[in-house]
Write an enzyme that holds these catalytic residues in place. Structure first.
Site, PDB file in Angstrom:
ATOM      1  N   GLY A  51       0.843  -1.211   0.000  1.00 18.86           N
ATOM      2  CA  GLY A  51       0.000   0.000   0.000  1.00 18.86           C
ATOM      3  C   GLY A  51       0.867   1.246   0.000  1.00 18.86           C
ATOM      4  N   GLY A  97      -0.487   4.713  -1.077  1.00 20.80           N
ATOM      5  CA  GLY A  97      -1.676   5.229  -0.399  1.00 20.80           C
ATOM      6  C   GLY A  97      -1.358   6.413   0.502  1.00 20.80           C
ATOM      7  N   GLN A  98      -2.369   6.840   1.264  1.00 18.29           N
ATOM      8  CA  GLN A  98      -2.237   8.058   2.081  1.00 18.29           C
ATOM      9  C   GLN A  98      -1.091   7.948   3.093  1.00 18.29           C
ATOM     10  OE1 GLN A  98      -5.331   8.850   4.918  1.00 18.29           O
ATOM     11  NE2 GLN A  98      -4.953  11.051   4.967  1.00 18.29           N
ATOM     12  N   ASP A 139      -0.257  -7.625  -6.105  1.00 11.86           N
ATOM     13  CA  ASP A 139      -1.491  -7.722  -5.339  1.00 11.86           C
ATOM     14  C   ASP A 139      -1.125  -8.475  -4.052  1.00 11.86           C
ATOM     15  OD1 ASP A 139      -3.874  -8.506  -4.274  1.00 11.86           O
ATOM     16  OD2 ASP A 139      -4.682  -9.379  -6.117  1.00 11.86           O
ATOM     17  N   TYR A 142     -15.307  -3.243   8.253  1.00 12.52           N
ATOM     18  CA  TYR A 142     -13.934  -2.791   8.477  1.00 12.52           C
ATOM     19  C   TYR A 142     -13.518  -3.051   9.929  1.00 12.52           C
ATOM     20  CZ  TYR A 142     -10.164   0.775   8.624  1.00 12.52           C
ATOM     21  OH  TYR A 142      -8.991   1.453   8.764  1.00 12.52           O
TER      22      TYR A 142
HETATM   23  C1  AKB Z   1     -11.654   5.278   8.155  1.00 11.37           C
HETATM   24  O1  AKB Z   1     -12.331   6.303   8.329  1.00 11.37           O
HETATM   25  O2  AKB Z   1     -12.092   4.223   7.679  1.00 11.37           O
HETATM   26  C2  AKB Z   1     -10.196   5.295   8.580  1.00 11.37           C
HETATM   27  C3  AKB Z   1     -10.016   4.816   9.988  1.00 11.37           C
HETATM   28  C4  AKB Z   1     -10.423   5.658  11.116  1.00 11.37           C
HETATM   29  O3  AKB Z   1      -9.526   3.766  10.184  1.00 11.37           O
HETATM   30  N1  AKB Z   1      -9.667   6.611   8.428  1.00 11.37           N
END
Ligand code: AKB
Length: 321
Positions: free
Chosen positions: A12, A15-16, A56, A146
């Site tokens: 990654g 990424g940010q 990947d 998540y």
């Molecule tokens: C999100 O908003 O999904 C992320 C996090 C807080 O993990 N920035």
């Protein structure tokens, strides 16, 4: 303490967090010891790392080969789908957020790697947990895809450490704010978008409601914390799931007030979307005293310093484009 030359792989890396962490790792270890990886095609302007592998992370055989070819000792495994995007692709999010971590832990168990960094998130907390000053050891109750994937990942980190001695270290990142590389797909992303829109349009419509506080952190502080944790002596670490990191706590309204201090004509309105429910299930502020005690976590930026720095850099960046 064992001494060896670190050879670092970052997943990654475009990424940010990846872009900025790669730059710092190159400054510390030299470009020849840093391998960046991501899904994009190679382009010499893509990264400051000495090497780039287009891969990947779910391709376990390829990842293993890259680790062997470069004799990697340390992995910063950042590739992940954030909260908003994970709700839209739950099964893919589970696969991407958990399985490659296990692949790296297996490689460390076999002695191929010495150290792993893996980011968790404030998303692990979830429903029914007090909002303010949430402690390290509260019961986790995530209600998002998540959050569930991050909670499972944390437990796998602890398992591999306790059972197999794998040195995998982790931080529960709050929302990260930065100007170099845009965030993508998170619930806290409003706090990045607001700056872009302030500079480009002079106004912003927030997808999070005005009084919803969430923990946030400026990227410089996030990178410093990550490096400090990775440099800390093993024996000092008492948390092998993932360390709480509180950073700053503010609402969209408070952030807008800071921006208005710098840009008096800035305007904001609010149209919460599906991400509001995610934000409502997350803490407003976090207790990170254990990270302070174990490895010296500290911060340089408060909300007003961060706002000034973001606006100054974005004005230069956006005018230059
Ligand atoms: C999100 O908003 O999904 C992320 C996090 C807080 O993990 N920035």
């Amino acid at each position: 303490m064992e001494s060896y030359t670190e050879k670092i792989l970052i997943t990654g890396a475009l990424g940010q967090i990846g872009t900025e962490l790669t730059n710092r790792l190159v400054e510390i270890h030299g470009a020849e010891n840093v391998v960046a990886s991501g899904l994009d095609r190679w382009d010499k302007n893509l990264t400051s790392a000495g090497f780039y592998e287009r891969m990947d992370v779910s391709n376990t055989q390829l990842v293993r080969q890259v680790v062997k070819d470069y004799e990697i000792t340390t992995v910063y495994h950042l590739a992940s789908l954030l909260s908003g995007t994970s709700e839209r692709q739950p099964l893919f999010a589970w696969k991407l957020n958990v399985e490659p971590l296990l692949n790296f832990c297996e490689m460390a168990k076999e002695g191929l790697l010495k150290k792993i960094f893996w980011p968790s998130s404030i998303a692990v907390f979830g429903k029914g947990i007090p909002k303010e000053n949430v402690g390290q050891d509260v019961v986790l109750n995530p209600t998002t895809v998540y959050g569930i994937s991050k909670m499972a990942g944390e437990k796998w980190c602890e398992y591999y450490h306790d059972k197999h001695g794998v040195d995998v270290r982790s931080i529960r990142y709050p929302g990260l704010i930065s100007w170099k590389t845009p965030a993508g797909g998170g619930t806290t992303d409003y706090a990045v978008e607001i700056f872009y829109e302030a500079v480009e349009q002079g106004k912003y419509t927030s997808f999070i409601s005005e009084n919803t506080a969430m923990p946030m952190l400026y990227m410089d502080d996030a990178i410093n914390a990550t490096l400090k944790l990775m440099e800390a002596p093993k024996e000092n670490l008492t948390v092998r799931t993932s360390y709480n990191l509180g950073g700053l706590s503010f609402t969209p309204k408070e952030l807008a007030t800071e921006i208005k201090n710098e840009m008096p004509d800035f305007e904001i309105d609010y149209q919460p979307d599906f991400r509001q429910a995610i934000a409502d299930s997350w803490p407003a502020s976090i207790d990170d005293s254990i990270a302070k005690k174990d490895w010296g976590l500290s911060y340089d930026f408060d909300i007003s310093e961060m706002t000034k720095d973001m606006l100054k850099n974005l004005k230069i960046k956006l005018n230059a484009n």
